[in-house]
Design a protein around this motif. Sequence first.
Motif, PDB file in Angstrom:
ATOM      1  N   ALA A 147       0.765  -1.131  -0.016  1.00 22.86           N
ATOM      2  CA  ALA A 147       0.148   0.008  -0.029  1.00 22.86           C
ATOM      3  C   ALA A 147       0.915   1.457   0.116  1.00 22.86           C
ATOM      4  CB  ALA A 147      -0.897   0.312   1.155  1.00 22.86           C
ATOM      5  N   SER A 148       2.054   1.150  -0.372  1.00 23.72           N
ATOM      6  CA  SER A 148       2.985   2.281  -0.610  1.00 23.72           C
ATOM      7  C   SER A 148       2.744   3.072  -1.718  1.00 23.72           C
ATOM      8  CB  SER A 148       4.458   1.816  -0.624  1.00 23.72           C
ATOM      9  OG  SER A 148       4.813   1.078  -1.746  1.00 23.72           O
ATOM     10  N   ASP A 149       3.018   4.386  -1.927  1.00 25.71           N
ATOM     11  CA  ASP A 149       3.202   5.389  -3.066  1.00 25.71           C
ATOM     12  C   ASP A 149       3.823   4.567  -4.145  1.00 25.71           C
ATOM     13  OD1 ASP A 149       1.702   7.098  -1.496  1.00 25.71           O
ATOM     14  OD2 ASP A 149       3.262   8.496  -1.548  1.00 25.71           O
ATOM     15  N   GLU A 150       4.699   3.863  -4.022  1.00 30.29           N
ATOM     16  CA  GLU A 150       5.148   3.361  -5.386  1.00 30.29           C
ATOM     17  C   GLU A 150       4.452   2.611  -6.143  1.00 30.29           C
ATOM     18  OE1 GLU A 150       8.859  -0.078  -6.157  1.00 30.29           O
ATOM     19  OE2 GLU A 150       8.500   0.666  -3.955  1.00 30.29           O
ATOM     20  N   PHE A 151       3.425   1.790  -5.345  1.00 34.24           N
ATOM     21  CA  PHE A 151       2.362   1.038  -6.241  1.00 34.24           C
ATOM     22  C   PHE A 151       1.529   1.915  -6.845  1.00 34.24           C
ATOM     23  CE2 PHE A 151       3.926  -3.243  -5.241  1.00 34.24           C
ATOM     24  CZ  PHE A 151       4.810  -3.142  -4.500  1.00 34.24           C
ATOM     25  N   GLY A 152       1.251   3.207  -6.445  1.00 34.57           N
ATOM     26  CA  GLY A 152       0.233   3.868  -7.269  1.00 34.57           C
ATOM     27  C   GLY A 152      -0.958   3.804  -7.106  1.00 34.57           C
ATOM     28  N   GLY A 153      -1.698   3.168  -6.190  1.00 31.83           N
ATOM     29  CA  GLY A 153      -2.859   2.732  -6.101  1.00 31.83           C
ATOM     30  C   GLY A 153      -3.421   1.435  -6.916  1.00 31.83           C
ATOM     31  N   ARG A 154      -2.411   0.849  -7.444  1.00 36.16           N
ATOM     32  CA  ARG A 154      -2.857  -0.422  -7.850  1.00 36.16           C
ATOM     33  C   ARG A 154      -4.058  -0.464  -8.961  1.00 36.16           C
ATOM     34  NH1 ARG A 154      -2.459  -0.990  -2.408  1.00 36.16           N
ATOM     35  NH2 ARG A 154      -4.455  -2.257  -2.480  1.00 36.16           N
ATOM     36  N   GLU A 155      -4.013   0.303  -9.699  1.00 29.19           N
ATOM     37  CA  GLU A 155      -5.351   0.408 -10.722  1.00 29.19           C
ATOM     38  C   GLU A 155      -5.022  -0.700 -11.753  1.00 29.19           C
ATOM     39  OE1 GLU A 155      -8.549   3.241 -13.017  1.00 29.19           O
ATOM     40  OE2 GLU A 155      -6.565   4.112 -12.234  1.00 29.19           O
ATOM     41  N   THR A 156      -5.971  -1.257 -12.005  1.00 24.77           N
ATOM     42  CA  THR A 156      -5.810  -2.581 -13.146  1.00 24.77           C
ATOM     43  C   THR A 156      -5.346  -1.920 -14.507  1.00 24.77           C
ATOM     44  OG1 THR A 156      -8.292  -3.496 -12.216  1.00 24.77           O
ATOM     45  CG2 THR A 156      -7.317  -4.332 -14.135  1.00 24.77           C
ATOM     46  N   GLY A 157      -4.097  -2.769 -14.721  1.00 26.85           N
ATOM     47  CA  GLY A 157      -3.787  -2.523 -16.061  1.00 26.85           C
ATOM     48  C   GLY A 157      -2.540  -1.367 -15.785  1.00 26.85           C
ATOM     49  N   THR A 158      -2.546  -0.978 -14.760  1.00 28.42           N
ATOM     50  CA  THR A 158      -1.386   0.226 -14.985  1.00 28.42           C
ATOM     51  C   THR A 158       0.032  -0.351 -14.123  1.00 28.42           C
ATOM     52  OG1 THR A 158      -1.986   0.808 -12.332  1.00 28.42           O
ATOM     53  CG2 THR A 158      -3.072   1.921 -13.875  1.00 28.42           C
ATOM     54  N   GLU A 159       1.105   0.630 -14.396  1.00 25.00           N
ATOM     55  CA  GLU A 159       2.286   0.054 -13.937  1.00 25.00           C
ATOM     56  C   GLU A 159       2.288  -0.107 -12.275  1.00 25.00           C
ATOM     57  OE1 GLU A 159       6.049  -1.284 -13.680  1.00 25.00           O
ATOM     58  OE2 GLU A 159       4.918  -1.007 -15.213  1.00 25.00           O
ATOM     59  N   GLY A 160       1.251   0.549 -11.425  1.00 23.79           N
ATOM     60  CA  GLY A 160       1.236   0.278 -10.027  1.00 23.79           C
ATOM     61  C   GLY A 160       0.768  -1.464  -9.962  1.00 23.79           C
ATOM     62  N   GLN A 161      -0.130  -1.774 -10.783  1.00 19.90           N
ATOM     63  CA  GLN A 161      -0.732  -3.101 -10.593  1.00 19.90           C
ATOM     64  C   GLN A 161       0.312  -4.072 -10.919  1.00 19.90           C
ATOM     65  OE1 GLN A 161      -3.027  -4.736 -13.599  1.00 19.90           O
ATOM     66  NE2 GLN A 161      -1.895  -6.649 -12.378  1.00 19.90           N
ATOM     67  N   LYS A 162       1.135  -3.639 -11.907  1.00 17.54           N
ATOM     68  CA  LYS A 162       2.103  -4.627 -12.305  1.00 17.54           C
ATOM     69  C   LYS A 162       3.414  -4.838 -11.263  1.00 17.54           C
ATOM     70  CE  LYS A 162       0.512  -5.043 -16.489  1.00 17.54           C
ATOM     71  NZ  LYS A 162      -0.312  -6.137 -17.149  1.00 17.54           N
ATOM     72  N   LYS A 163       3.584  -3.755 -10.543  1.00 19.35           N
ATOM     73  CA  LYS A 163       4.564  -3.697  -9.414  1.00 19.35           C
ATOM     74  C   LYS A 163       3.912  -4.609  -8.442  1.00 19.35           C
ATOM     75  CE  LYS A 163       7.003   0.488 -10.192  1.00 19.35           C
ATOM     76  NZ  LYS A 163       7.343   2.089  -9.640  1.00 19.35           N
ATOM     77  N   ALA A 164       2.764  -4.537  -8.062  1.00 24.58           N
ATOM     78  CA  ALA A 164       2.013  -5.494  -7.055  1.00 24.58           C
ATOM     79  C   ALA A 164       2.347  -6.753  -7.459  1.00 24.58           C
ATOM     80  CB  ALA A 164       0.697  -4.794  -6.974  1.00 24.58           C
ATOM     81  N   SER A 165       1.998  -7.041  -8.883  1.00 21.21           N
ATOM     82  CA  SER A 165       2.157  -8.519  -9.166  1.00 21.21           C
ATOM     83  C   SER A 165       3.350  -8.954  -9.053  1.00 21.21           C
ATOM     84  CB  SER A 165       1.380  -8.583 -10.530  1.00 21.21           C
ATOM     85  OG  SER A 165       2.507  -8.278 -11.588  1.00 21.21           O
ATOM     86  N   ARG A 166       4.417  -8.224  -9.263  1.00 20.21           N
ATOM     87  CA  ARG A 166       5.903  -8.716  -9.135  1.00 20.21           C
ATOM     88  C   ARG A 166       6.142  -8.882  -7.740  1.00 20.21           C
ATOM     89  NH1 ARG A 166       6.218  -5.034 -13.566  1.00 20.21           N
ATOM     90  NH2 ARG A 166       7.174  -3.196 -12.268  1.00 20.21           N
TER      91      ARG A 166
END
Length: 489
Positions: A44-63
């Motif tokens: 839930a850090s800013d690095e993940f950008g809110g984890r919106e589907t299809g965004t780089e933040g969601q991709k970071k969360a998947s990794r």
Amino acid sequence: MRKLKASFLGLLVLGFSVTAQDASVKYANTITPQDMRAKLSVLASDEFGGRETGTEGQKKASRFLEDFYKKIGLSGPVDGTYRQKFSMYQSDWSDVYIKAKGKKKMNGDDFIFSGNANMNKEMKLKTRFIGKVTADTDLSGVEGLGVIVVAPNRDAFTKLRESGAKAIFVISANDDQFKQTLPRQVRFRMKSRLRFEKESTAPESILFFVTKSLAASMMNTSEDKIDNNASSIKDRTVRFQVKQKLSELATENMMAFLEGTDLKDEVLVISSHYDHIGQNEDGTVINNGADDDGSGTTGVMEIAEAFAQAALEGHRPRRSILFLNVTGEEKGLLGSAYYSDHPIFPIENTVNNLNIDMIGRVDPEHENDRDYVYVIGSEKLSSHLKVVSEYANITYTGLNLDYRYDDPNDRNRFYYRSDHYNFAKKGIPIIFYFNGTHADYHRPTDTVDKIEFDVMAKRAQLVFHTAWLLVNRDKRTPVDTKDDMDYGN
């Protein structure tokens, strides 16, 4: 006390030994507030950008999830990977325009398009100013025309559509207010909802929300005449074009697998959604989603780690377990819908789904009763499942299990609103664990510092103990009760 006796009676019927030493306590105790804080502080850090589907933040969360599952030694069940990849489609309406006095007005500036169409060329449409629509408004003769109306209610919308109007232009009551809300409207209306089908199946509709000044320009009249609902405003030809740009969005459900022993062909799914709602319109505010559903995803990670350690130390479960973190929940339960229609393991072999969506907070209803959790759906399809759940709680965690949202008349409709729903529709008995909503729900203030990790850990331990019982008992929980929910809605 009566509930306790009833639970033990049920357990005797189901063949549990209430005096047997249970190794699950050791591994449940590895689920700690400290470990949960460490994981959630990343997710839930800013690095993940809110984890919106299809965004780089969601991709970071998947990794992040992939690296974790590899580290604890769980296998990737999708051709050796942890990713169930799929694509969805979205219509973009940024090329939609209306011409007023020869100048193009673009969608998102002086109007918002809310409909579904895809024109090859600009349309010229005879348009009539109707003004306020009431039950007595004569709409005869508007079939095939454009109509300009003043902010109608739902009944008026129905009447306008039934009249056969080709396009509807709705004038805002206040231009300043319209422009203040425009950024939010752009975010939610400039693009359509995500869908699995490349071509939209929605019927054609042409609906514009316009400023008063734009409407006056379109009709070559004054704002005063529009305000006065002037009958002298003549029909005009309005030019506009609704052109759809189609984009493909690639995303993935994340999953890890622990194979069982003698009952390994039967699978328990423990799930959460790891996506959230992303950032605001200009990217300056991040919705971190610590509770929704960083807390649930952290819970699944902790439970997975506990089971992995148990297996490593000779306590492998009898049934297999799929730890499933889905995407697209915030877009309409899309990731779990995709999994339930494209399961990695046969749906008929899926014994239960334990779904965790928000377990990190205390809602206003329980300010004086922190040790609680809402348990939703535990007896909708299987009376046995609720007995197992209550036994796990009585024996190990002692939480107040709140069942109020099992009421079929629940106005919140929480039973329909998380990923367990797509498993229940397939006839799989489920439990949905939930802490209730709060003032920070879907707000930028849903942050890690608001999480109550001691309560969160105890709730995750309840899910672990329930899962331990479900994967190690002799028989799977049968579907033996009538589900009174309406899946058609």
